[in-house]
Design a protein around this motif. Structure first.
Motif, PDB file in Angstrom:
ATOM      1  N   TYR A 188       0.832  -1.212   0.000  1.00 40.84           N
ATOM      2  CA  TYR A 188       0.000   0.000   0.000  1.00 40.84           C
ATOM      3  C   TYR A 188       0.864   1.258   0.000  1.00 40.84           C
ATOM      4  CZ  TYR A 188      -3.832  -3.198   1.141  1.00 40.84           C
ATOM      5  OH  TYR A 188      -4.754  -4.210   1.096  1.00 40.84           O
ATOM      6  N   ARG A 189       1.983   1.202   0.710  1.00 34.48           N
ATOM      7  CA  ARG A 189       2.829   2.404   0.775  1.00 34.48           C
ATOM      8  C   ARG A 189       3.397   2.729  -0.602  1.00 34.48           C
ATOM      9  NH1 ARG A 189       6.692   2.224   5.932  1.00 34.48           N
ATOM     10  NH2 ARG A 189       7.564   0.453   4.819  1.00 34.48           N
ATOM     11  N   ALA A 190       3.877   1.705  -1.323  1.00 33.86           N
ATOM     12  CA  ALA A 190       4.431   1.962  -2.663  1.00 33.86           C
ATOM     13  C   ALA A 190       3.337   2.494  -3.596  1.00 33.86           C
ATOM     14  CB  ALA A 190       5.058   0.685  -3.218  1.00 33.86           C
ATOM     15  N   ASN A 191       2.135   1.926  -3.485  1.00 28.02           N
ATOM     16  CA  ASN A 191       1.041   2.382  -4.355  1.00 28.02           C
ATOM     17  C   ASN A 191       0.732   3.862  -4.137  1.00 28.02           C
ATOM     18  OD1 ASN A 191       0.857  -0.197  -5.299  1.00 28.02           O
ATOM     19  ND2 ASN A 191      -1.077  -0.691  -4.273  1.00 28.02           N
ATOM     20  N   LEU A 192       0.621   4.240  -2.870  1.00 28.45           N
ATOM     21  CA  LEU A 192       0.250   5.624  -2.567  1.00 28.45           C
ATOM     22  C   LEU A 192       1.383   6.584  -2.884  1.00 28.45           C
ATOM     23  CD1 LEU A 192      -2.529   6.555  -1.327  1.00 28.45           C
ATOM     24  CD2 LEU A 192      -2.164   4.123  -1.299  1.00 28.45           C
ATOM     25  N   TRP A 193       2.600   6.147  -2.596  1.00 31.69           N
ATOM     26  CA  TRP A 193       3.774   6.983  -2.870  1.00 31.69           C
ATOM     27  C   TRP A 193       3.882   7.246  -4.374  1.00 31.69           C
ATOM     28  CZ3 TRP A 193       6.718   9.467   0.617  1.00 31.69           C
ATOM     29  CH2 TRP A 193       7.915  10.040   0.163  1.00 31.69           C
ATOM     30  N   GLY A 194       3.683   6.203  -5.158  1.00 33.43           N
ATOM     31  CA  GLY A 194       3.754   6.339  -6.624  1.00 33.43           C
ATOM     32  C   GLY A 194       2.708   7.324  -7.132  1.00 33.43           C
ATOM     33  N   LEU A 195       1.507   7.242  -6.587  1.00 34.27           N
ATOM     34  CA  LEU A 195       0.442   8.161  -7.024  1.00 34.27           C
ATOM     35  C   LEU A 195       0.809   9.607  -6.668  1.00 34.27           C
ATOM     36  CD1 LEU A 195      -2.700   6.030  -6.087  1.00 34.27           C
ATOM     37  CD2 LEU A 195      -1.894   6.584  -8.386  1.00 34.27           C
ATOM     38  N   LYS A 196       1.388   9.782  -5.493  1.00 30.15           N
ATOM     39  CA  LYS A 196       1.812  11.131  -5.083  1.00 30.15           C
ATOM     40  C   LYS A 196       2.886  11.655  -6.049  1.00 30.15           C
ATOM     41  CE  LYS A 196       1.739  14.549  -2.047  1.00 30.15           C
ATOM     42  NZ  LYS A 196       0.535  15.292  -1.685  1.00 30.15           N
ATOM     43  N   GLN A 197       3.828  10.770  -6.421  1.00 31.35           N
ATOM     44  CA  GLN A 197       4.888  11.184  -7.361  1.00 31.35           C
ATOM     45  C   GLN A 197       4.296  11.656  -8.682  1.00 31.35           C
ATOM     46  OE1 GLN A 197       8.106  11.401  -6.229  1.00 31.35           O
ATOM     47  NE2 GLN A 197       6.835  10.868  -4.492  1.00 31.35           N
ATOM     48  N   LEU A 198       3.167  11.059  -9.069  1.00 30.69           N
ATOM     49  CA  LEU A 198       2.539  11.441 -10.340  1.00 30.69           C
ATOM     50  C   LEU A 198       1.670  12.697 -10.202  1.00 30.69           C
ATOM     51  CD1 LEU A 198       1.623   7.890 -11.677  1.00 30.69           C
ATOM     52  CD2 LEU A 198       3.377   9.430 -12.583  1.00 30.69           C
ATOM     53  N   GLY A 199       1.644  13.283  -9.027  1.00 31.06           N
ATOM     54  CA  GLY A 199       0.910  14.539  -8.842  1.00 31.06           C
ATOM     55  C   GLY A 199      -0.563  14.367  -8.517  1.00 31.06           C
ATOM     56  N   VAL A 200      -0.950  13.141  -8.187  1.00 25.74           N
ATOM     57  CA  VAL A 200      -2.369  12.882  -7.895  1.00 25.74           C
ATOM     58  C   VAL A 200      -2.798  13.603  -6.611  1.00 25.74           C
ATOM     59  CG1 VAL A 200      -3.897  11.017  -7.097  1.00 25.74           C
ATOM     60  CG2 VAL A 200      -2.468  10.698  -9.137  1.00 25.74           C
ATOM     61  N   GLU A 201      -3.979  14.234  -6.677  1.00 29.44           N
ATOM     62  CA  GLU A 201      -4.490  14.939  -5.491  1.00 29.44           C
ATOM     63  C   GLU A 201      -5.813  14.372  -4.992  1.00 29.44           C
ATOM     64  OE1 GLU A 201      -4.537  19.176  -6.203  1.00 29.44           O
ATOM     65  OE2 GLU A 201      -2.478  19.120  -6.955  1.00 29.44           O
ATOM     66  N   GLN A 202      -6.427  13.504  -5.834  1.00 34.24           N
ATOM     67  CA  GLN A 202      -7.700  12.890  -5.433  1.00 34.24           C
ATOM     68  C   GLN A 202      -7.665  11.423  -5.847  1.00 34.24           C
ATOM     69  OE1 GLN A 202     -10.698  15.157  -7.617  1.00 34.24           O
ATOM     70  NE2 GLN A 202     -11.194  16.207  -5.719  1.00 34.24           N
ATOM     71  N   ILE A 203      -8.161  10.567  -4.974  1.00 32.47           N
ATOM     72  CA  ILE A 203      -8.231   9.136  -5.305  1.00 32.47           C
ATOM     73  C   ILE A 203      -9.662   8.646  -5.085  1.00 32.47           C
ATOM     74  CG2 ILE A 203      -7.527   6.797  -4.616  1.00 32.47           C
ATOM     75  CD1 ILE A 203      -4.832   7.980  -3.720  1.00 32.47           C
ATOM     76  N   ILE A 204     -10.163   7.956  -6.099  1.00 35.21           N
ATOM     77  CA  ILE A 204     -11.416   7.213  -5.902  1.00 35.21           C
ATOM     78  C   ILE A 204     -11.020   5.738  -5.875  1.00 35.21           C
ATOM     79  CG2 ILE A 204     -13.679   6.638  -6.825  1.00 35.21           C
ATOM     80  CD1 ILE A 204     -13.673   9.389  -8.195  1.00 35.21           C
ATOM     81  N   ALA A 205     -11.267   5.105  -4.740  1.00 36.24           N
ATOM     82  CA  ALA A 205     -10.829   3.732  -4.538  1.00 36.24           C
ATOM     83  C   ALA A 205     -12.023   2.797  -4.697  1.00 36.24           C
ATOM     84  CB  ALA A 205     -10.234   3.594  -3.144  1.00 36.24           C
ATOM     85  N   VAL A 206     -11.937   1.932  -5.682  1.00 37.48           N
ATOM     86  CA  VAL A 206     -13.037   0.998  -5.936  1.00 37.48           C
ATOM     87  C   VAL A 206     -12.663  -0.345  -5.315  1.00 37.48           C
ATOM     88  CG1 VAL A 206     -14.445  -0.078  -7.730  1.00 37.48           C
ATOM     89  CG2 VAL A 206     -13.472   2.213  -8.116  1.00 37.48           C
ATOM     90  N   ALA A 207     -13.591  -0.934  -4.575  1.00 35.68           N
ATOM     91  CA  ALA A 207     -13.270  -2.213  -3.930  1.00 35.68           C
ATOM     92  C   ALA A 207     -14.533  -3.031  -3.695  1.00 35.68           C
ATOM     93  CB  ALA A 207     -12.569  -1.966  -2.598  1.00 35.68           C
ATOM     94  N   ALA A 208     -14.366  -4.335  -3.788  1.00 36.04           N
ATOM     95  CA  ALA A 208     -15.470  -5.254  -3.486  1.00 36.04           C
ATOM     96  C   ALA A 208     -15.618  -5.373  -1.971  1.00 36.04           C
ATOM     97  CB  ALA A 208     -15.168  -6.624  -4.081  1.00 36.04           C
ATOM     98  N   VAL A 209     -16.854  -5.512  -1.521  1.00 40.18           N
ATOM     99  CA  VAL A 209     -17.109  -5.679  -0.081  1.00 40.18           C
ATOM    100  C   VAL A 209     -18.230  -6.699   0.120  1.00 40.18           C
ATOM    101  CG1 VAL A 209     -16.446  -3.306   0.552  1.00 40.18           C
ATOM    102  CG2 VAL A 209     -18.826  -3.813  -0.061  1.00 40.18           C
TER     103      VAL A 209
END
Ligand code: HPA
Length: 251
Positions: free
Chosen positions: A66-87
């Motif tokens: 999870y840390r690598a995923n979020l860090w990578g998104l931050k590096q790409l300049g992402v400011e908003q995340i919509i997280a889709v997941a099954a529940v």
């Protein structure tokens, strides 16, 4: 429009309507993300897409970096995340194949690397997590659902379990007493890591099954896949509507 990412979970390994522009392979100080970050256009707006479990789907929830995923998104300049997941649905309103936009979280996971603030290079930091999801992003998603008359549940407490096994009936009874409406395995530490990086984060939870003990018989993968297929078609429609509303509002 604010730079947006979509993290796709089980049932959403790729966004078929995304016209791909670039793939970024990013290595982070925390290791490798789940997959390449895909930059593409959805409704003429650039978004970044990441397959949470890898593409093909290979990482179980407790093995996701999870840390690598979020860090990578931050590096790409992402400011908003919509997280889709099954529940799984615990409350009676959380009917299979429907979408919920949770507003609270209870974390039952253990042993996951769940913070960027654990090395001596950072001062001890306690982020505020009273409201784990971005209220602004949630409101915009709720508005987009109303615009297309999509019945969604606009609130709910998401309980995050360790997995990869599903829960026992007794665990679900306990979670219900705790106040959980939904149960999933990937919402944490994804949400709190996003908060640590000051990225707005909201979840689209797609109900794949009644949680353990809430319906007759066993929970089968076939049922989960069937319900997710219906739910994910609505997710794509909702995402496209969200983007077109966003575009016109200039947010
Ligand atoms: N429990 C936990 N996670 C899930 C479930 C469930 O019943 N269904 C889909 N993801």
């Amino acid at each position: 429009m604010t730079p947006l990412a979509i993290i796709g979970g089980t049932g959403l390994t790729q966004l078929s309507e995304l016209s791909i522009i670039k793939r970024h392979k990013i290595n982070t100080p925390y290791g490798s993300p789940s997959a390449d970050f895909i930059v593409g256009e959805l409704n003429e707006i650039q978004v970044v897409f990441l397959a949470r479990h890898g593409n093909p789907h290979k990482l179980p929830p407790h093995k996701i970096n999870y840390r690598a995923n979020l860090w990578g998104l931050k590096q790409l300049g992402v400011e908003q995340i919509i997280a889709v997941a099954a529940v799984g649905g615990i409350s009676s309103s959380m009917v299979p194949s429907q979408i919920a936009i949770p507003d609270q979280i209870i974390d039952y996971t253990y042993g996951r690397l769940h913070s960027f603030f654990e090395d001596s290079e950072y001062p001890v930091t306690h982020i505020d997590f009273t409201y784990p999801y971005s209220q602004n992003l949630r409101s915009q998603l709720i508005l987009a659902a109303a615009k297309i008359n999509l019945p969604i549940t606009p609130f709910g407490t998401y309980g995050c379990t360790q997995g990869p096994r599903l829960e026992t009936a007794a665990e679900i009874i306990r979670m219900e007493k705790d106040g959980c409406d939904l149960v999933g395995m990937t919402g944490m530490p994804e949400a709190s890591l996003a908060k640590e990086l000051k990225i707005d984060y909201a979840a689209l939870s797609v109900v794949a099954n009644w949680a353990a003990g809430k319906a007759e018989g066993e929970i089968t993968m076939a049922d989960i896949e069937h319900n997710l297929e219906a739910g994910m078609a609505n997710v794509t429609h909702l995402l496209k509507t969200f983007i077109s509303l966003h575009k016109t509002s200039g947010n």
